[in-house]
Scaffold this active site. Structure first.
Site, short mmCIF file in Angstrom:
data_model
loop_
_atom_site.label_atom_id
_atom_site.label_comp_id
_atom_site.label_asym_id
_atom_site.label_seq_id
_atom_site.Cartn_x
_atom_site.Cartn_y
_atom_site.Cartn_z
N GLU A 39 13.75 -2.18 27.74
CA GLU A 39 14.18 -1.66 26.43
C GLU A 39 15.69 -1.81 26.27
OE1 GLU A 39 12.12 -1.17 24.19
OE2 GLU A 39 10.33 -1.08 25.44
N PRO A 72 0.82 -1.22 0.00
CA PRO A 72 0.00 0.00 0.00
C PRO A 72 0.86 1.27 0.00
CG PRO A 72 -0.66 -1.49 1.76
CD PRO A 72 0.56 -2.07 1.15
N THR A 125 2.60 2.75 -2.31
CA THR A 125 3.87 2.85 -3.04
C THR A 125 3.74 3.62 -4.35
OG1 THR A 125 3.37 0.60 -3.71
CG2 THR A 125 5.14 0.88 -2.12
N GLY A 126 2.55 4.10 -4.65
CA GLY A 126 2.41 4.98 -5.80
C GLY A 126 1.82 4.31 -7.04
P1 ATP Z 1 -2.91 1.57 -2.38
O1 ATP Z 1 -2.39 0.28 -2.85
O2 ATP Z 1 -3.11 1.62 -0.91
O3 ATP Z 1 -4.07 2.08 -3.16
P2 ATP Z 1 -1.11 3.10 -3.96
O4 ATP Z 1 0.09 2.29 -4.24
O5 ATP Z 1 -2.12 3.17 -5.04
O6 ATP Z 1 -1.75 2.64 -2.61
P3 ATP Z 1 -1.02 5.91 -4.17
O7 ATP Z 1 -2.46 6.15 -3.91
O8 ATP Z 1 -0.57 5.96 -5.58
O9 ATP Z 1 -0.63 4.53 -3.53
O10 ATP Z 1 -0.12 6.88 -3.31
C1 ATP Z 1 -0.61 7.64 -2.24
C2 ATP Z 1 0.13 8.94 -2.12
O11 ATP Z 1 1.48 8.70 -1.79
C3 ATP Z 1 0.19 9.71 -3.42
O12 ATP Z 1 -0.92 10.54 -3.55
C4 ATP Z 1 1.48 10.50 -3.28
O13 ATP Z 1 1.25 11.69 -2.57
C5 ATP Z 1 2.34 9.62 -2.42
N1 ATP Z 1 3.30 8.85 -3.24
C6 ATP Z 1 3.40 7.51 -3.33
N2 ATP Z 1 4.40 7.14 -4.13
C7 ATP Z 1 4.97 8.27 -4.58
C8 ATP Z 1 6.06 8.54 -5.47
N3 ATP Z 1 6.75 7.57 -6.03
N4 ATP Z 1 6.35 9.83 -5.70
C9 ATP Z 1 5.66 10.82 -5.13
N5 ATP Z 1 4.64 10.63 -4.29
C10 ATP Z 1 4.29 9.38 -4.02
#
Ligand code: ATP
Length: 680
Positions: free
Chosen positions: A475, A247, A249-250
């Protein structure tokens, strides 16, 4: 807004939309109709009820013969008309005088209404009066209908049903994101459409790092833009590409960037959008989505969180509750088969859990390409910080201690996803604002990281001196043993400030390993048990604070025995089921006797780890006391403090020498060791 621009807007209103003005006209018409109908009925009723009399008033009228006629309506009531000359003369009838606009009385306008219980009773009463007066009383029967009431009785239910449908339609429309057609278009796809010129506000510039994934996604875009380049040689353009990764990771961001860059129509939908309360809607939406897409080919369809519909079939268990989802999935499979690779539609999907997807979805010819979007490495984290720091007001004075250095921040956030980093930046801004800072400083970021990893600091949680000392030794036990064992993760920071649910926490930098040996796992178990071991050695008793440590150590031992075949007693057998089918069965894949051996082996491993932790702590008693003392005073210690007490960590002298030649490799997950407070 120009006409052209308007047509470029996300097309979510298929089938034309109802202008709001028309809605208002309809609402006004309905309201007026209801008011008119209601007021007419009321008027009838009020008129009828105004001059009602009882028998004691009617009897003298009949006896004195003041009436001109008596009309019996529907054998329900009667209207007793009083002679106009009597009305004018006799003040007893002044309530019947009706005046016109010139304030002159209108003759012949007055009658009384008398409602009898039964007509037979009324006839008997009249007979008594006739006997008294010796005069016959004539009645005029009349059948009367109330047209409005008839209409209401006839059309009322239909009207209510229509209103019900209109309201249902509106609600469905709203739930579907404003598309017209409402309940009647429930089977239509709710995908948002970007037609290539619509800005999604995201481009590849906004996606930091993920170079490999970006290249692969760009290739997909290129398939659509220059299909000939690939098909000339007899190759086929892939139909489906699956973005897989943890989750945050973009993945969604990457897909949005594709929409921004591709210049081809892009349909975006979430897996859960297919699911509706009506049976058959999911399949119908899939059909509709692909039909729309075929019309716009070449194009991209993006399905986020595809696991909502794509989970392996046949997992409904006994309830068969998943039938609807399975129908939707079957339709998706059919549609993906249905379009030839010449159609130039590429389906992009994202999920966190590729392993639970139906194998038919992943077979060659469907989502055969998988792009893995992993947690960012050190360099990628720096790039992601660059993207998110751009929008913040930072301390730019590089002579100040509060100077924000993104390299430092990236090092402090191993194992963080892009979403976590975005969250750190936001949290830091909030921290700075809370303290009325003019710009965001380094400490704000550190506080934000701590808060995200360990939860909210709870300085208000008051610990007694004894409790605080116990937590400090607990700890210190974790910190010392993990420092002294090569296979355990090196410590980053240890604290006894209560945070979230934990009374203290030790944070580690786990090594980026592809393979983990028995020895490394056992080292980890030993460092997990070290908290309780320290409590026993220094206080002679144990407490409830080690709950989560023991839980983790036990689970680790279980996986070593049951999954990884690491128990000499049990041998190289694994009861792991990668197909997930075992979840549905009630029986264990092993015999009772094997279960006993498993229990014995798990207990042995945990006990051995505990004994080993106690041994290590006893061997380093004085250093432990020194460390716990410092932790008690300062509340937070870093790896430098440990290094001062124990010297360099085992195996790290060699690593440091190599690191001078090779750029520092990154380490992935920051683990927090959270100890639950006393639990009964
Ligand atoms: P999920 O699997 O939970 O849906 P996802 O992988 O689709 O998550 P995103 O919704 O694409 O994740 O990312 C959430 C937010 O994290 C983005 O709106 C952005 O702000 C930030 N983000 C994630 N990866 C990047 C990246 N490589 N560069 C810049 N911002 C990022």
């Amino acid at each position: 807004m120009s006409k052209k621009k308007k047509s470029n807007l996300a097309n979510n209103n298929k089938g034309g939309s109802t202008p709001p003005k028309r809605n208002w006209v309809m609402v006004t018409i309905y309201t007026v109709a209801i008011l008119v109908l209601g007021s007419m009925l009321l008027r009838q009723d009020s008129k009828a009820s105004s001059n009602k009399i009882r028998w004691d008033k009617l009897e003298p009228i009949l006896v004195k013969h003041h009436y001109s006629k008596i009309v019996v309506v529907n054998q329900e009531f009667c209207e007793v008309y009083i002679k106009p000359s009597i009305i004018r003369k006799d003040s007893a009838y002044k309530d019947l005088v009706v005046k016109n606009l010139m304030n002159q009385p209108i003759p012949n306008a007055g009658f009384y209404r008398y409602e009898f219980v039964t007509f037979e009773n009324f006839e008997k009463d009249l007979a008594r009066v006739e006997e008294k007066t010796g005069e016959r009383i004539d009645l005029t029967p009349e059948k009367r209908t109330n047209a409005w009431r008839e209409i209401l009785v006839l059309f009322g239910p239909i009207f209510i049903i229509i209103i019900f449908f209109v309201i249902m339609n509106r609600i469905t429309q709203r739930q579907m994101g404003g598309g017209s057609g409402g309940i009647f278009s429930v089977g239509k796809s709710t995908a948002k459409m970007y037609d290539g010129k619509t800005p999604t506000n995201v481009t590849f510039k906004d996606v930091a790092g993920l170079e490999g994934a970006k290249d692969e996604v760009m290739e997909v875009v290129d398939f659509l833009k220059n299909p000939k380049r690939y098909t000339n040689l007899g190759g086929k353009i892939p139909k489906g590409v699956l973005l897989v990764g943890p989750p945050g990771t973009g993945k969604t961001l990457l897909a949005k960037a594709v929409a921004g860059e591709a210049n081809v129509p892009f349909f975006s939908m979430s897996g859960s959008d297919f699911v509706e309360m009506f049976v058959g809607v999911g399949a119908s939406r899939v059909r509709d989505l692909f039909e729309e897409a075929k019309k716009k080919s070449p194009c991209i369809i993006f399905i986020d969180e595809i696991d909502a519909v794509g989970r392996a079939r046949g997992r409904a268990g006994l309830s068969n509750a998943n039938d609807e989802r399975e129908n939707t999935l079957n339709q998706l499979l059919t549609e993906m088969d249905g379009f030839s690779s010449g159609t130039n539609i590429i389906v992009l999907a994202a999920t966190n859990r590729a392993e639970i997807l139906d194998p038919a979805l992943l077979r060659a010819g469907r989502f055969d390409r998988q792009i893995h979007v992993e947690l960012p490495s050190l360099e990628e984290r720096k790039a992601i910080f660059d993207v998110h720091l751009r929008k913040l007001k930072l301390n730019k004075d590089n002579t100040s201690e509060e100077y924000v250095d993104r390299d430092f921040l990236a090092k402090q956030t191993p194992g963080f996803s892009g979403a976590d980093i975005a969250n750190v930046c936001n949290e830091a801004a909030l921290c700075a604002a809370r303290k009325d800072h003019k710009s965001i400083g380094r400490q704000d970021f550190l506080d934000a990281v701590d808060r995200i990893v360990g939860g909210l600091e709870k300085r208000g949680k008051v610990l007694t001196d004894v409790e605080k000392r116990t937590v400090a030794f607990h700890e210190s036990g974790h910190a010392s043993v993990s420092w002294l064992l090569e296979g355990a993760d090196p410590l980053v920071k240890v604290t006894i400030v209560p945070r979230g649910q934990a009374l203290g926490a030790a944070w580690y930098l786990p090594d980026e390993r592809q393979l983990t040996t028995y020895e490394q796992m056992f080292d980890k178990m030993t460092s997990l048990m070290a908290g309780r071991a320290a409590e026993e050695i220094f206080f002679g008793k144990v407490g409830t604070g080690a709950l989560s440590d023991i839980e983790r150590a036990t689970k680790m031992a279980q996986s070593m025995v049951v999954y990884y075949g690491m128990s000499p007693e049990l041998g190289n057998v694994s009861f792991y089921d990668s197909t997930g089918q075992a979840d549905m069965t009630f029986t264990k894949p092993f015999s009772e006797k094997t279960a006993e051996i498993i229990d014995k082996e798990v207990r042995r491993m945990v006990e051995e780890a505990y004994a080993r932790a106690k041994q290590i702590i006893s061997d380093h008693r004085s250093q432990m006391e020194q460390l716990a003392g410092q932790l008690f005073d300062k509340e937070v210690l870093f790896r430098e403090d440990l290094e001062r007490i124990y010297g360099p960590r085992v195996g790290e002298q060699v690593a440091e020498a190599v690191a001078e030649q090779i750029p520092a490799e990154d380490t992935p997950a920051l683990e927090s060791d959270t100890n639950l407070p006393n639990i009964d």
